[in-house]
Motif scaffolding. Structure first.
Motif, PDB file in Angstrom:
ATOM      1  N   VAL A   1       0.829  -1.199   0.000  1.00 10.96           N
ATOM      2  CA  VAL A   1       0.000   0.000   0.000  1.00 10.96           C
ATOM      3  C   VAL A   1       0.872   1.262   0.000  1.00 10.96           C
ATOM      4  CG1 VAL A   1      -1.608   1.364   1.409  1.00 10.96           C
ATOM      5  CG2 VAL A   1      -2.017  -1.076   1.024  1.00 10.96           C
ATOM      6  N   ALA A   2       1.924   1.263   0.809  1.00  7.53           N
ATOM      7  CA  ALA A   2       2.818   2.423   0.842  1.00  7.53           C
ATOM      8  C   ALA A   2       3.462   2.649  -0.520  1.00  7.53           C
ATOM      9  CB  ALA A   2       3.887   2.230   1.916  1.00  7.53           C
ATOM     10  N   ALA A   3       3.938   1.568  -1.140  1.00  8.82           N
ATOM     11  CA  ALA A   3       4.588   1.694  -2.453  1.00  8.82           C
ATOM     12  C   ALA A   3       3.578   2.119  -3.511  1.00  8.82           C
ATOM     13  CB  ALA A   3       5.241   0.373  -2.832  1.00  8.82           C
ATOM     14  N   ALA A   4       2.384   1.538  -3.493  1.00  9.55           N
ATOM     15  CA  ALA A   4       1.378   1.884  -4.496  1.00  9.55           C
ATOM     16  C   ALA A   4       0.937   3.331  -4.365  1.00  9.55           C
ATOM     17  CB  ALA A   4       0.173   0.953  -4.365  1.00  9.55           C
ATOM     18  N   THR A   5       0.835   3.825  -3.133  1.00  9.17           N
ATOM     19  CA  THR A   5       0.445   5.220  -2.928  1.00  9.17           C
ATOM     20  C   THR A   5       1.520   6.162  -3.439  1.00  9.17           C
ATOM     21  OG1 THR A   5      -0.822   4.583  -0.965  1.00  9.17           O
ATOM     22  CG2 THR A   5      -0.272   6.910  -1.206  1.00  9.17           C
ATOM     23  N   ALA A   6       2.768   5.867  -3.105  1.00  6.08           N
ATOM     24  CA  ALA A   6       3.870   6.695  -3.609  1.00  6.08           C
ATOM     25  C   ALA A   6       3.933   6.635  -5.133  1.00  6.08           C
ATOM     26  CB  ALA A   6       5.189   6.227  -2.994  1.00  6.08           C
ATOM     27  N   GLN A   7       3.676   5.454  -5.692  1.00  6.00           N
ATOM     28  CA  GLN A   7       3.716   5.307  -7.149  1.00  6.00           C
ATOM     29  C   GLN A   7       2.601   6.109  -7.817  1.00  6.00           C
ATOM     30  OE1 GLN A   7       6.004   3.145  -9.268  1.00  6.00           O
ATOM     31  NE2 GLN A   7       5.167   4.916 -10.344  1.00  6.00           N
ATOM     32  N   ALA A   8       1.396   6.048  -7.253  1.00  5.18           N
ATOM     33  CA  ALA A   8       0.282   6.805  -7.828  1.00  5.18           C
ATOM     34  C   ALA A   8       0.560   8.310  -7.770  1.00  5.18           C
ATOM     35  CB  ALA A   8      -1.013   6.469  -7.091  1.00  5.18           C
ATOM     36  N   TYR A   9       1.109   8.758  -6.648  1.00  5.21           N
ATOM     37  CA  TYR A   9       1.473  10.178  -6.530  1.00  5.21           C
ATOM     38  C   TYR A   9       2.532  10.554  -7.561  1.00  5.21           C
ATOM     39  CZ  TYR A   9       3.515  14.407  -4.459  1.00  5.21           C
ATOM     40  OH  TYR A   9       4.003  15.673  -4.262  1.00  5.21           O
ATOM     41  N   ALA A  10       3.541   9.705  -7.705  1.00  2.12           N
ATOM     42  CA  ALA A  10       4.594   9.969  -8.689  1.00  2.12           C
ATOM     43  C   ALA A  10       4.036   9.950 -10.104  1.00  2.12           C
ATOM     44  CB  ALA A  10       5.710   8.938  -8.544  1.00  2.12           C
TER      45      ALA A  10
ATOM     46  N   ARG B   1      16.656 -11.996  -5.556  1.00  3.34           N
ATOM     47  CA  ARG B   1      16.668 -11.742  -7.006  1.00  3.34           C
ATOM     48  C   ARG B   1      15.908 -10.462  -7.333  1.00  3.34           C
ATOM     49  NH1 ARG B   1      12.855 -12.291 -10.383  1.00  3.34           N
ATOM     50  NH2 ARG B   1      11.636 -13.623  -8.978  1.00  3.34           N
ATOM     51  N   GLU B   2      14.724 -10.292  -6.749  1.00  3.57           N
ATOM     52  CA  GLU B   2      13.936  -9.087  -7.015  1.00  3.57           C
ATOM     53  C   GLU B   2      14.710  -7.830  -6.642  1.00  3.57           C
ATOM     54  OE1 GLU B   2      10.371  -9.574  -4.815  1.00  3.57           O
ATOM     55  OE2 GLU B   2       9.648 -11.273  -6.002  1.00  3.57           O
ATOM     56  N   THR B   3      15.401  -7.882  -5.514  1.00  8.71           N
ATOM     57  CA  THR B   3      16.142  -6.710  -5.064  1.00  8.71           C
ATOM     58  C   THR B   3      17.322  -6.418  -5.973  1.00  8.71           C
ATOM     59  OG1 THR B   3      15.497  -7.199  -2.775  1.00  8.71           O
ATOM     60  CG2 THR B   3      17.327  -5.685  -3.102  1.00  8.71           C
ATOM     61  N   GLU B   4      18.092  -7.447  -6.303  1.00 13.40           N
ATOM     62  CA  GLU B   4      19.234  -7.243  -7.207  1.00 13.40           C
ATOM     63  C   GLU B   4      18.759  -6.692  -8.554  1.00 13.40           C
ATOM     64  OE1 GLU B   4      22.283  -7.294  -6.590  1.00 13.40           O
ATOM     65  OE2 GLU B   4      22.818  -8.803  -5.085  1.00 13.40           O
ATOM     66  N   THR B   5      17.651  -7.234  -9.063  1.00 19.29           N
ATOM     67  CA  THR B   5      17.127  -6.770 -10.345  1.00 19.29           C
ATOM     68  C   THR B   5      16.689  -5.320 -10.273  1.00 19.29           C
ATOM     69  OG1 THR B   5      16.387  -9.012 -10.914  1.00 19.29           O
ATOM     70  CG2 THR B   5      15.375  -7.198 -12.115  1.00 19.29           C
TER      71      THR B   5
ATOM     72  N   ARG C   1      13.150  10.571 -16.901  1.00 18.55           N
ATOM     73  CA  ARG C   1      13.153  11.189 -15.574  1.00 18.55           C
ATOM     74  C   ARG C   1      12.020  10.635 -14.716  1.00 18.55           C
ATOM     75  NH1 ARG C   1      14.577  16.463 -14.725  1.00 18.55           N
ATOM     76  NH2 ARG C   1      13.680  16.084 -12.654  1.00 18.55           N
ATOM     77  N   ALA C   2      10.833  10.555 -15.293  1.00 18.35           N
ATOM     78  CA  ALA C   2       9.696  10.011 -14.560  1.00 18.35           C
ATOM     79  C   ALA C   2       9.903   8.524 -14.259  1.00 18.35           C
ATOM     80  CB  ALA C   2       8.404  10.211 -15.352  1.00 18.35           C
ATOM     81  N   GLY C   3      10.517   7.812 -15.194  1.00 13.57           N
ATOM     82  CA  GLY C   3      10.768   6.392 -14.987  1.00 13.57           C
ATOM     83  C   GLY C   3      11.739   6.121 -13.852  1.00 13.57           C
ATOM     84  N   LEU C   4      12.664   7.043 -13.619  1.00 11.07           N
ATOM     85  CA  LEU C   4      13.607   6.868 -12.516  1.00 11.07           C
ATOM     86  C   LEU C   4      12.901   6.832 -11.164  1.00 11.07           C
ATOM     87  CD1 LEU C   4      16.794   9.004 -13.291  1.00 11.07           C
ATOM     88  CD2 LEU C   4      16.544   6.521 -13.274  1.00 11.07           C
ATOM     89  N   VAL C   5      11.871   7.651 -11.004  1.00 12.16           N
ATOM     90  CA  VAL C   5      11.112   7.630  -9.754  1.00 12.16           C
ATOM     91  C   VAL C   5      10.416   6.276  -9.596  1.00 12.16           C
ATOM     92  CG1 VAL C   5       9.327   8.771  -8.391  1.00 12.16           C
ATOM     93  CG2 VAL C   5      10.782  10.115  -9.915  1.00 12.16           C
ATOM     94  N   ASP C   6       9.873   5.771 -10.705  1.00 10.67           N
ATOM     95  CA  ASP C   6       9.258   4.432 -10.662  1.00 10.67           C
ATOM     96  C   ASP C   6      10.279   3.388 -10.231  1.00 10.67           C
ATOM     97  OD1 ASP C   6       7.035   5.719 -11.615  1.00 10.67           O
ATOM     98  OD2 ASP C   6       7.246   5.014 -13.678  1.00 10.67           O
TER      99      ASP C   6
ATOM    100  N   VAL D   1      12.641  -0.292  -6.045  1.00 10.61           N
ATOM    101  CA  VAL D   1      13.717  -0.712  -5.138  1.00 10.61           C
ATOM    102  C   VAL D   1      13.204  -0.769  -3.708  1.00 10.61           C
ATOM    103  CG1 VAL D   1      15.941  -0.049  -4.137  1.00 10.61           C
ATOM    104  CG2 VAL D   1      15.604   0.101  -6.604  1.00 10.61           C
ATOM    105  N   PHE D   2      12.512   0.279  -3.282  1.00 12.59           N
ATOM    106  CA  PHE D   2      11.984   0.310  -1.915  1.00 12.59           C
ATOM    107  C   PHE D   2      11.000  -0.838  -1.686  1.00 12.59           C
ATOM    108  CE2 PHE D   2      12.942   5.049  -2.134  1.00 12.59           C
ATOM    109  CZ  PHE D   2      14.043   4.953  -1.305  1.00 12.59           C
ATOM    110  N   LEU D   3      10.189  -1.124  -2.690  1.00 11.46           N
ATOM    111  CA  LEU D   3       9.232  -2.225  -2.571  1.00 11.46           C
ATOM    112  C   LEU D   3       9.964  -3.558  -2.445  1.00 11.46           C
ATOM    113  CD1 LEU D   3       6.332  -3.274  -2.616  1.00 11.46           C
ATOM    114  CD2 LEU D   3       6.458  -3.288  -5.114  1.00 11.46           C
ATOM    115  N   ALA D   4      11.004  -3.762  -3.264  1.00 10.42           N
ATOM    116  CA  ALA D   4      11.762  -5.005  -3.207  1.00 10.42           C
ATOM    117  C   ALA D   4      12.469  -5.155  -1.861  1.00 10.42           C
ATOM    118  CB  ALA D   4      12.785  -5.055  -4.336  1.00 10.42           C
ATOM    119  N   LEU D   5      12.913  -4.049  -1.288  1.00  9.69           N
ATOM    120  CA  LEU D   5      13.578  -4.098   0.017  1.00  9.69           C
ATOM    121  C   LEU D   5      12.608  -4.407   1.151  1.00  9.69           C
ATOM    122  CD1 LEU D   5      16.003  -1.059  -0.361  1.00  9.69           C
ATOM    123  CD2 LEU D   5      16.648  -3.482  -0.306  1.00  9.69           C
ATOM    124  N   GLY D   6      11.311  -4.274   0.895  1.00 13.03           N
ATOM    125  CA  GLY D   6      10.318  -4.637   1.921  1.00 13.03           C
ATOM    126  C   GLY D   6      10.180  -3.595   3.003  1.00 13.03           C
TER     127      GLY D   6
END
Length: 465
Positions: free
Chosen positions: A170-179, A381-385, A446-451, A456-461
């Motif tokens: 939820v935290a990641a999805a909210t930040a993503q929607a805002y971005a 793997r998800e985090t490294e990717t 530029r916008a893709g970098l925020v995504d 990364v934050f989502l993969a880190l949990g």
């Protein structure tokens, strides 16, 4: 080892140890591999720091609007409310399992009217009564109840981990929607700048045509470029509105009740310093899905004990006190009765069934161990990717930025040469088309970098305490 009551020692077939294996965290698993504990391979890029990831990672953007949106989502999101309810249910199951080891009581009573055929009583017959109270205290000498409690507690912890995983999402999805809202406006503004430049060229071309220095063909080509760029604008507006609707849903609102203050955001969330990512050991401790998989192993290990305990008698202390007999004799010395002693329950003929249940429980733990390893390896793997994708896209974005600057200089030079008659109109249009493409590519990157950062934050949990 439990202390047994001496008076019932002869009733046990073998000691009074708690049945089944005691749980211990997986010692020979993917989580304990040395290579899984080290720093991430892809974290050597300058974009990353080995500092621990903070619990509320979104605050690294230093954006009060984003902070408020995430905190609201973590309070009002419907999926999180459902996860909280699931946890309450799991806690109730634990309380029920614990209650099974307490003293249980029962009260019974009744009356009847009967005329036995062997008597000479005339109708209506004799009124009998029966009332009593019973008590039972399970001794749990083989630990069946204890293992059941252990399993329910581990299940509760697994549900809590699942709730934390929902919080992370939820935290990641909210930040993503805002971005996405800000990114759509950012790309919209970049495209509008290109349209403004192309309109200047179109106006100049029309003046040249009226003055005899240009042609209708030049005007139509300039108009085509303006139209092509303007055709992209509605798409950005639709992307912004879609992100606003998603944001409203994440906040527990109707889509039409999206936060209007966010609608005009056109500055991309930006990190002021390198991303803190920690290392593999911290990731394994933090990721809720890994904790959920580990707690599932603990619960199913305890269930081996529950199944194993069925090989032995289940013993409890029982007692009862009651009165019964004809109503006419109520209160007499023969109407009272009581009993006290051990109660034994044992399904001895069903031992093959119990053995099958034990084998099934052991096989489930084997599957859980494999699933735990899979979860750990997938998390790594998800985090490294995600780290590698972000690092490489930073390089791509930097290159696109340089390309945009070069295209802007080229378009400026082409405009001067055309005005002084030293270059043709086709060259000017080609340079502006290149600038439009470079501007769009850079804005998208530029916008893709925020995504990528949010991925990364989502993969880190991160995102739960």
């Amino acid at each position: 080892m439990r202390r047994c009551l001496p008076s019932f020692a002869a009733l046990l077939l073998a000691g009074c140890a708690t049945a089944g294996p005691d749980y211990a965290p997986p010692s020979n698993s993917a989580a304990t591999m040395e290579s899984a504990q080290h720093a991430f391979v892809s974290a050597g890029d300058g974009a990353f720091s080995l500092q621990p990831l903070p619990e509320r990672w979104w605050r690294l953007y230093d954006d009060p609007v984003l902070d408020g949106l995430v905190e609201e989502a973590l309070t009002a999101n419907a999926d999180l409310r459902a996860a909280d309810a699931n946890l309450k249910r799991a806690e109730a199951v634990v309380r029920g399992a614990v209650a099974n080891r307490a003293l249980s009581t029962g009260i019974s009573g009744g009356a009847s009217l009967a005329r036995p055929s062997s008597t000479g009583y005339s109708l209506p017959g004799v009124v009998d009564y029966d009332a009593g109270i019973s008590l039972a205290l399970p001794l749990d000498l083989r630990g069946k109840i204890a293992r059941a409690i252990e399993a329910s507690e581990a299940d509760r912890d697994a549900v809590a981990a699942a709730r934390d995983a929902v919080r992370v999402s939820v935290a990641a999805a909210t930040a993503q929607a805002y971005a996405d809202v800000c990114g759509a406006n950012f790309r919209l503004a970049a495209t509008k700048r290109i349209v403004a430049l192309q309109r200047q060229t179109l106006d100049a071309t029309r003046r040249l045509e009226k003055g005899g220095r240009g042609t209708a063909f030049d005007v139509s080509r300039a108009q085509a470029q303006v139209d092509a760029s303007e055709a992209k604008l509605p798409g950005f507006v639709a992307q912004r509105r879609s992100a606003l609707y998603l944001l409203a849903t994440l906040l527990g609102r109707a889509p039409s009740d999206y936060p209007a203050a966010v609608e005009q955001c056109d500055s991309l969330p930006t990190l002021a310093s390198a991303m803190p990512v920690g290392d593999g050991a911290a990731l394994i401790r933090r990721r809720p899905d890994i904790r959920q998989a580990e707690r599932t192993i603990a619960a199913d290990t305890a269930r081996i004990g529950v199944a194993t305990a069925d090989l032995y008698p289940q013993i409890s202390l029982g007692g009862s006190l009651g009165v019964s007999g004809p109503v006419k004799d109520i209160g007499g010395p023969t109407s009272f009765g009581f009993s006290l002693g051990p109660l034994i329950s044992w399904s001895f003929p069903n031992r093959p069934v119990v053995r099958a249940a034990i084998d099934r429980a052991n096989a489930q733990v084997e599957a859980d161990l494999a699933g735990f390893d899979s979860t750990v390896l997938s998390a790594l793997r998800e985090t490294e990717t995600a780290l590698e994708t972000y690092a490489r896209n930073r390089e791509t974005t930097a290159a696109l930025g340089r390309a945009r600057e070069s295209a802007a200089l080229s378009a400026q030079q082409a405009g001067k040469l055309f005005r002084f008659g030293r270059s043709d109109f086709l060259t000017l249009l080609d340079s502006q088309r290149s600038l439009a493409e470079a501007e769009a590519s850079y804005a998208n990157a530029r916008a893709g970098l925020v995504d990528d950062q949010i991925a990364v934050f989502l993969a880190l949990g991160g995102g739960w305490e």
